[in-house]
Design a protein around this motif. Structure first.
Motif, PDB file in Angstrom:
ATOM      1  N   VAL A 126      -0.394  11.030 -13.445  1.00 27.25           N
ATOM      2  CA  VAL A 126      -0.740   9.628 -13.221  1.00 27.25           C
ATOM      3  C   VAL A 126      -0.284   8.763 -14.384  1.00 27.25           C
ATOM      4  O   VAL A 126       0.340   7.709 -14.193  1.00 27.25           O
ATOM      5  CB  VAL A 126      -2.260   9.464 -12.995  1.00 27.25           C
ATOM      6  N   LEU A 127      -0.584   9.174 -15.615  1.00 22.90           N
ATOM      7  CA  LEU A 127      -0.297   8.332 -16.772  1.00 22.90           C
ATOM      8  C   LEU A 127       1.197   8.142 -16.997  1.00 22.90           C
ATOM      9  O   LEU A 127       1.632   7.044 -17.380  1.00 22.90           O
ATOM     10  CB  LEU A 127      -0.939   8.927 -18.016  1.00 22.90           C
TER      11      LEU A 127
ATOM     12  N   SER B  22       5.038   7.316  -6.644  1.00 22.64           N
ATOM     13  CA  SER B  22       4.272   8.382  -7.286  1.00 22.64           C
ATOM     14  C   SER B  22       2.983   8.608  -6.505  1.00 22.64           C
ATOM     15  O   SER B  22       2.060   7.788  -6.549  1.00 22.64           O
ATOM     16  CB  SER B  22       3.938   7.994  -8.740  1.00 22.64           C
ATOM     17  N   GLY B  23       2.915   9.710  -5.785  1.00 25.41           N
ATOM     18  CA  GLY B  23       1.745   9.973  -4.952  1.00 25.41           C
ATOM     19  C   GLY B  23       0.434   9.980  -5.718  1.00 25.41           C
ATOM     20  O   GLY B  23      -0.519   9.296  -5.312  1.00 25.41           O
ATOM     21  N   PRO B  24       0.328  10.715  -6.836  1.00 19.50           N
ATOM     22  CA  PRO B  24      -0.939  10.718  -7.574  1.00 19.50           C
ATOM     23  C   PRO B  24      -1.342   9.332  -8.067  1.00 19.50           C
ATOM     24  O   PRO B  24      -2.519   8.984  -8.037  1.00 19.50           O
ATOM     25  CB  PRO B  24      -0.659  11.669  -8.742  1.00 19.50           C
ATOM     26  N   LEU B  25      -0.377   8.532  -8.524  1.00 20.09           N
ATOM     27  CA  LEU B  25      -0.706   7.185  -8.989  1.00 20.09           C
ATOM     28  C   LEU B  25      -1.044   6.268  -7.822  1.00 20.09           C
ATOM     29  O   LEU B  25      -1.984   5.469  -7.897  1.00 20.09           O
ATOM     30  CB  LEU B  25       0.470   6.625  -9.797  1.00 20.09           C
TER      31      LEU B  25
ATOM     32  N   ALA C 269      -4.515   6.890  -6.793  1.00 20.62           N
ATOM     33  CA  ALA C 269      -5.520   6.863  -7.859  1.00 20.62           C
ATOM     34  C   ALA C 269      -6.632   5.874  -7.538  1.00 20.62           C
ATOM     35  O   ALA C 269      -6.387   4.778  -7.018  1.00 20.62           O
ATOM     36  CB  ALA C 269      -4.857   6.488  -9.182  1.00 20.62           C
ATOM     37  N   GLN C 270      -7.863   6.277  -7.857  1.00 14.30           N
ATOM     38  CA  GLN C 270      -9.031   5.450  -7.622  1.00 14.30           C
ATOM     39  C   GLN C 270      -9.784   5.243  -8.922  1.00 14.30           C
ATOM     40  O   GLN C 270      -9.716   6.058  -9.846  1.00 14.30           O
ATOM     41  CB  GLN C 270      -9.974   6.152  -6.629  1.00 14.30           C
ATOM     42  N   LEU C 271     -10.473   4.138  -9.025  1.00 14.43           N
ATOM     43  CA  LEU C 271     -11.363   3.910 -10.147  1.00 14.43           C
ATOM     44  C   LEU C 271     -12.690   4.617  -9.871  1.00 14.43           C
ATOM     45  O   LEU C 271     -13.133   4.666  -8.707  1.00 14.43           O
ATOM     46  CB  LEU C 271     -11.604   2.413 -10.361  1.00 14.43           C
TER      47      LEU C 271
ATOM     48  N   HIS D 273      -9.057   1.625  -3.801  1.00 17.39           N
ATOM     49  CA  HIS D 273      -7.618   1.891  -3.701  1.00 17.39           C
ATOM     50  C   HIS D 273      -6.866   1.213  -4.849  1.00 17.39           C
ATOM     51  O   HIS D 273      -5.907   0.460  -4.636  1.00 17.39           O
ATOM     52  CB  HIS D 273      -7.072   1.405  -2.356  1.00 17.39           C
ATOM     53  N   ALA D 274      -7.288   1.483  -6.076  1.00 19.91           N
ATOM     54  CA  ALA D 274      -6.745   0.785  -7.240  1.00 19.91           C
ATOM     55  C   ALA D 274      -5.236   0.946  -7.349  1.00 19.91           C
ATOM     56  O   ALA D 274      -4.523  -0.014  -7.665  1.00 19.91           O
ATOM     57  CB  ALA D 274      -7.431   1.292  -8.504  1.00 19.91           C
TER      58      ALA D 274
END
Length: 451
Positions: free
Chosen positions: A267-268, A441-444, A447-449, A330-331
């Protein structure tokens, strides 16, 4: 290595960040420091212009960026090894002492440009340590579920500092010259120190991610100085042996571990690429490009001020939204949509048919850019392991403060060759690529808060 998901710990007495006195003390310290920074930069600019030629003044203003860009990665290591709270307090104390010393010297004599250049270099050097620590500190004062709200509060503090700092600096100059303005900046920065001392640190989970890279050593991942500071202030850390192992690592090893951690994070790594593209496409048009656009359209300085006010108002609304809501679903997807829509608005700004339309477009740019920036910042805070937040923040800072400003002279030269329209569209395309990176980028993208 298989990481274990450890849910965030919620104490019964936990409050939303905007109602938490501990977070509010941190926010007060951060706001005072940021207002002081704004006053300082105005005082430095004024003093440099009075002491030398415009080109010399520009050089004085620019020299602080060199140590900041060169040393910021090392500053991230310092923040992670010694704890961001200690580093921020020490940095603010040094900044305060330096500015007040220069104020006293200016009251007593006229030392010239060399003193101002020395102050700028010292300020930039300390900033290289201060900024990564500031980025790592929010995770120490509140729960993970409140970090998005804290990002919104931080955005409001930045907007407040930008609005209030310049008039305060101008008032200081009017009343007592650059010396008085420097003195005011030093006193404002000094206010942050006792507030930071009173802030309580939380004992954080040592490992909160399931998507860590498998090549990061276990002892560094779960121990390190990030946990050491919290453990030292909130009770013994359960991973003491791992901490001892991490503490024996050299700063160079810490730096390599941090870069390897970022490179392998699902993600990062793409998030930092998206941030870099967004800043590269955004900084040029909203600084040099807007000035040239206002000149070409005959809006004048007042018209440019209205456009900038529209942008600031939009960004403030976005920060307020995140402060009040605390979390948006859905950030990742919302950030991507905001970046893409904001890039279209940036391109449209060059073709606004009137000043009113330009102000409205700038308002939309500020709203979308503020929303995407706050969400990217919140994702960075919540996705990063606490032990690496200083180094993660340092890389993000280098992207924003080291690479993005390079687009300003390039934008000015390109506008001279091709005009404002093509350059704004090109910049918007670069900015929009950041949204494409998020979507690809699937993981990004997923990504959720945290709730």
């Amino acid at each position: 290595m298989t990481a274990t998901l450890i849910p965030p710990v919620h104490a019964a007495a936990d409050k939303p960040a905007h109602r938490d006195s501990n977070v509010l003390r941190w926010l007060g310290a951060y706001t005072a420091s940021m207002v002081g920074d704004n006053v300082y930069y105005l005082a430095l600019s004024w003093a440099a212009v009075q002491a030398g030629t415009p080109s010399q003044a520009g050089l004085v203003m620019a020299v602080s960026a060199v140590p900041r860009a060169l040393l910021m990665l090392g500053g991230g290591v310092v923040a992670d090894r010694f704890g961001p709270r200690r580093v921020v307090i020490g940095s603010d104390a040094v900044r305060c002492a330096a500015v007040l010393t220069v104020a006293a010297l200016l009251f007593a004599a006229s030392p010239g440009l060399w003193l101002l250049a020395l102050l700028a270099v010292l300020f930039g050097t300390v900033d290289a340590v201060f900024m990564p620590a500031v980025g790592a500190l929010p995770a120490r004062v509140t729960g993970r579920d409140q970090l998005a709200r804290v990002q919104g509060m931080r955005g409001l503090a930045i907007r407040f500092a930008n609005v209030v700092g310049a008039p305060l600096g101008g008032l200081g100059v009017a009343l007592g010259g650059a010396a008085a303005a420097f003195g005011l900046a030093g006193l404002l920065i000094a206010v942050s120190v006792p507030l930071l001392v009173s802030v309580r640190m939380r004992d954080l989970p040592t490992d909160v991610r399931t998507d860590l890279p498998t090549d990061v050593p276990t002892d560094v991942e779960v121990g390190g100085e990030a946990g050491g500071e919290a453990g030292g202030e909130a009770g013994p850390h359960p991973m003491g042996a791992a901490q001892d192992t991490a503490c024996r690592a050299t700063p160079w090893q810490d730096l390599r571990d941090g870069l390897r951690y970022l490179r392998g994070h699902r993600v990062l790594a793409p998030l930092l690429v998206a941030i870099a593209l967004g800043d590269l496409g955004f900084v040029g048009p909203l600084n040099v490009g807007l000035t040239l656009l206002a000149e070409q359209r005959g809006w004048g300085a007042s018209g440019m001020g209205w456009v900038l006010s529209g942008f600031g108002a939009g960004a403030g609304v976005a920060a307020l939204l995140l402060t009040v809501r605390g979390r948006l679903p859905h950030a990742g997807r919302v950030a991507a949509a905001s970046i893409l829509a904001g890039s279209v608005a940036i391109g449209a700004l060059a073709y606004a048919p009137s000043l009113v339309a330009a102000v409205g477009t700038a308002l939309l740019v500020g709203l979308l850019a503020g929303l995407s920036g706050a969400l990217c910042g919140a994702l960075l805070q919540t996705q990063a392991d606490p032990a690496y937040l200083g180094r993660v923040s340092s890389v993000a800072g280098i992207v924003s403060l080291g690479f993005a400003p390079l687009s300003m002279p390039l934008s000015a030269a390109a506008i001279g060759w091709w005009g404002t329209g093509p350059v704004f569209v090109t910049s918007a395309t670069v900015c929009g690529l950041g949204g494409v990176v998020v979507l690809c980028s699937g993981p990004l993208r997923r990504a959720q808060l945290p709730r």
